[in-house]
Motif scaffolding. Structure first.
Motif, mmCIF file in Angstrom:
data_model
loop_
_atom_site.group_PDB
_atom_site.id
_atom_site.type_symbol
_atom_site.label_atom_id
_atom_site.label_comp_id
_atom_site.label_asym_id
_atom_site.label_seq_id
_atom_site.Cartn_x
_atom_site.Cartn_y
_atom_site.Cartn_z
ATOM 1 N N ALA A 110 1.686 -1.608 -10.165
ATOM 2 C CA ALA A 110 3.175 -3.146 -10.469
ATOM 3 C C ALA A 110 2.379 -3.951 -11.259
ATOM 4 N N VAL A 111 3.179 -5.068 -11.613
ATOM 5 C CA VAL A 111 3.125 -5.542 -12.781
ATOM 6 C C VAL A 111 2.519 -7.064 -12.376
ATOM 7 N N ILE A 112 2.549 -7.438 -11.106
ATOM 8 C CA ILE A 112 1.923 -8.109 -10.494
ATOM 9 C C ILE A 112 0.762 -7.635 -8.848
ATOM 10 N N PRO A 113 0.067 -8.175 -8.675
ATOM 11 C CA PRO A 113 -0.077 -7.679 -7.654
ATOM 12 C C PRO A 113 0.395 -7.886 -6.207
ATOM 13 N N LEU A 114 0.040 -6.547 -5.370
ATOM 14 C CA LEU A 114 1.161 -6.555 -4.702
ATOM 15 C C LEU A 114 0.792 -7.383 -3.093
ATOM 16 N N GLY A 115 -0.200 -7.653 -2.908
ATOM 17 C CA GLY A 115 -0.786 -8.030 -2.009
ATOM 18 C C GLY A 115 -0.596 -6.278 -0.231
ATOM 19 N N GLY A 116 -1.498 -7.070 0.455
ATOM 20 C CA GLY A 116 -1.962 -5.752 1.460
ATOM 21 C C GLY A 116 -2.960 -5.086 1.496
ATOM 22 N N LYS A 117 -3.265 -4.379 2.184
ATOM 23 C CA LYS A 117 -4.562 -3.612 2.256
ATOM 24 C C LYS A 117 -4.347 -2.151 1.948
ATOM 25 N N LEU A 118 -4.357 -1.366 0.266
ATOM 26 C CA LEU A 118 -3.941 -0.114 0.831
ATOM 27 C C LEU A 118 -5.810 0.280 0.900
ATOM 28 N N SER A 119 -5.861 1.369 1.771
ATOM 29 C CA SER A 119 -6.788 2.136 2.066
ATOM 30 C C SER A 119 -7.341 3.260 1.640
ATOM 31 N N PRO A 120 -7.932 3.513 0.399
ATOM 32 C CA PRO A 120 -8.640 4.412 0.292
ATOM 33 C C PRO A 120 -8.947 5.610 0.314
ATOM 34 N N LYS A 121 -8.861 5.717 1.596
ATOM 35 C CA LYS A 121 -9.236 7.198 2.049
ATOM 36 C C LYS A 121 -8.056 8.314 3.224
ATOM 37 N N ARG A 122 -7.408 6.789 3.518
ATOM 38 C CA ARG A 122 -6.125 7.336 4.551
ATOM 39 C C ARG A 122 -4.817 7.193 3.571
#
Length: 490
Positions: A110-122
């Motif tokens: 994405a060209v800008i930070p989307l926000g939120g927390k993307l889990s690296p494991k799930r």
């Protein structure tokens, strides 16, 4: 602000109505924010997913279904505030490694930070806990699909032909709000169930994508006639393909020659069509695909057995099918071998896998291989598929071949209520074609008859050697040997 964790989206929500309108447009968002290039059909499908409650898409192989699903998840999640997006597929690997691989890639691109927390494991992207998030769910427990309620909700189902019906029942309970949407994607590999019925029942927006509808074909005007006449290369004339990651003319030409038009594999994977009739098909294609999906994840543990289907010369193949517990390993295929050479390969495989037994089809040249193995004191077991079925199956099956193939069918049934321990099969396209092409009928005595090997060979243009080897490998002792002749090797 309650959505402060959404980062840049706080600004969007507080901005002009024109900006908010752009963000809520899935095509604009996908192209301009996620920088994902959608081709025309993908745009139509995504637009339908927003405009209609239910959208169902049957496609050939390699059209970017997972890519579309991953970007639809993000477009809905960030365009409908707040919202819940759920995704599922027949196996956990498909959820995590296919659809959510695309979610992660587009999120990071994405060209800008989307926000939120993307889990690296799930497979999980949290913006506002319990109110605004996306998650991937497995299909091993229908209860996982209970309790999801939000004004804006999207459910994405990848490879929908392989989803158990009880899961669809759970999904129906989610789609109660006014802005609830369901997207089904998949190869048309099963005649029956929700995915199949979605193309026959009212209330669905449906799409059909053949290989010849995709960019690598339409850009050059390549048709099925070009496959038949081998003129597709002339039309490309060395020019680059518009999308090399999608299905290619070279791949389709190979399948045109190997699978042939009209076969179950060609219809589903090249043309995106449901089988013309599934009433006489022994094993549905989606059962076979699910067995192959299980192969990567299933551990190798249990009794080791070796199934052997023997051929001599000509186009037929000798096939060795090693099986450990419920997992059939990669097949070993040989051609134009004499009896002694075949016996040598069987002995080598037996020693490599340390198999408990060697089950050999003794019809024809196989009898010589069996005799030689017994002569050298190897644990060979004779399998005669032409003899009568067992006493227990004599009222149901016309012969041993029919009884053993029906057992294989039962071991591939993905319904855990019927078959709690389904087997896993190796990723072998020729084996898939053979297994999916087997037909059966009910004879005048009311018994099940599997199509004879020679008739099947004439119909599909090849001998089902791989399928026979798998059938023999999976065959249990009680169906091969009468109790009073059962050897001690089990």
């Amino acid at each position: 602000h309650r959505y402060h964790d959404a980062g840049w989206w706080y600004v969007v929500r507080a901005s002009t109505a024109k900006i908010r309108e752009k963000v809520s447009d899935p095509i604009w968002f996908t192209k301009n924010i996620l920088k994902a290039n959608l081709w025309s059909k993908q745009e139509e499908i995504m637009r339908s997913c927003w405009q209609n409650k239910r959208t169902s898409v049957r496609t050939c192989h390699g059209v970017g279904k997972s890519f579309l699903a991953g970007n639809a998840i993000l477009a809905f999640l960030y365009g409908q505030i707040p919202s819940i997006v759920l995704s599922t597929a027949p196996t956990w690997r498909q959820v995590e490694k296919l659809v959510w691989k695309e979610v992660r890639a587009s999120y990071r691109r994405a060209v800008i930070p989307l926000g939120g927390k993307l889990s690296p494991k799930r497979p999980e992207l949290q913006i506002q806990q319990d109110e605004w998030y996306a998650a991937g769910l497995s299909t091993n427990d229908p209860d996982r699909f209970q309790g999801f309620h939000e004004a804006n909700i999207l459910v994405v189902v990848d490879e929908a032909a392989g989803i158990p019906e009880e899961i669809f029942e759970g999904i129906e309970g989610i789609l109660t709000s006014e802005n609830a949407h369901l997207l089904l994607l998949g190869n048309p590999t099963s005649v029956g169930g929700t995915f199949y019925n979605s193309f026959k029942e009212p209330g669905w927006s449906t799409f059909h994508i053949s290989a010849f509808d995709t960019p690598n074909f339409t850009a050059f005007g390549i048709t099925e006639e070009d496959m038949a006449n081998n003129t597709w290369q002339e039309k490309i004339a060395g020019r680059p393909l518009p999308n090399p990651k999608m299905i290619t003319p070279e791949w389709v030409y190979d399948k045109y020659k190997r699978w042939k038009p009209g076969s179950v594999m060609y219809e589903a994977r090249v043309l995106g069509n449901f089988p013309a009739s599934g009433n006489d098909t022994l094993i549905p294609l989606n059962w076979i695909e699910l067995a192959i999906e299980r192969w990567e994840e299933m551990e190798e543990c249990g009794v080791v057995e070796l199934g052997v289907d023997v051929a001599r010369f000509g186009e037929d193949n000798t096939v060795l099918a090693p099986k450990i517990g419920d997992k059939v390993l990669e097949l070993e295929v040989y051609s134009k071998l004499d009896t002694m050479e075949t016996t040598g390969h069987v002995i080598q495989a037996h020693k490599h896998y340390k198999s408990t037994n060697i089950k050999v089809d003794i019809i024809g040249i196989g009898a010589g291989v069996y005799d030689r193995l017994i002569e050298q004191s190897y644990p060979a077991v004779a399998v005669n598929v032409a003899e009568s079925a067992t006493e227990a199956g004599s009222d149901k099956f016309a012969n041993k071949r029919s009884e053993l193939y029906w057992h294989l069918r039962e071991r591939l049934d993905p319904d855990p209520r019927i078959n709690p321990r389904p087997i896993a099969l190796p990723p072998d396209e020729d084996m898939m074609l053979e297994l999916a092409s087997i037909k059966y009928k009910i004879d005048s005595k009311g018994k099940i008859v599997i199509e004879p090997k020679e008739e099947m060979k004439k119909r599909i243009g090849r001998s089902p050697d791989r399928a026979d080897a798998v059938m023999i490998a999976v065959a249990p002792e009680e169906l091969i040997c009468p109790p009073d002749t059962m050897p001690d090797i089990w």
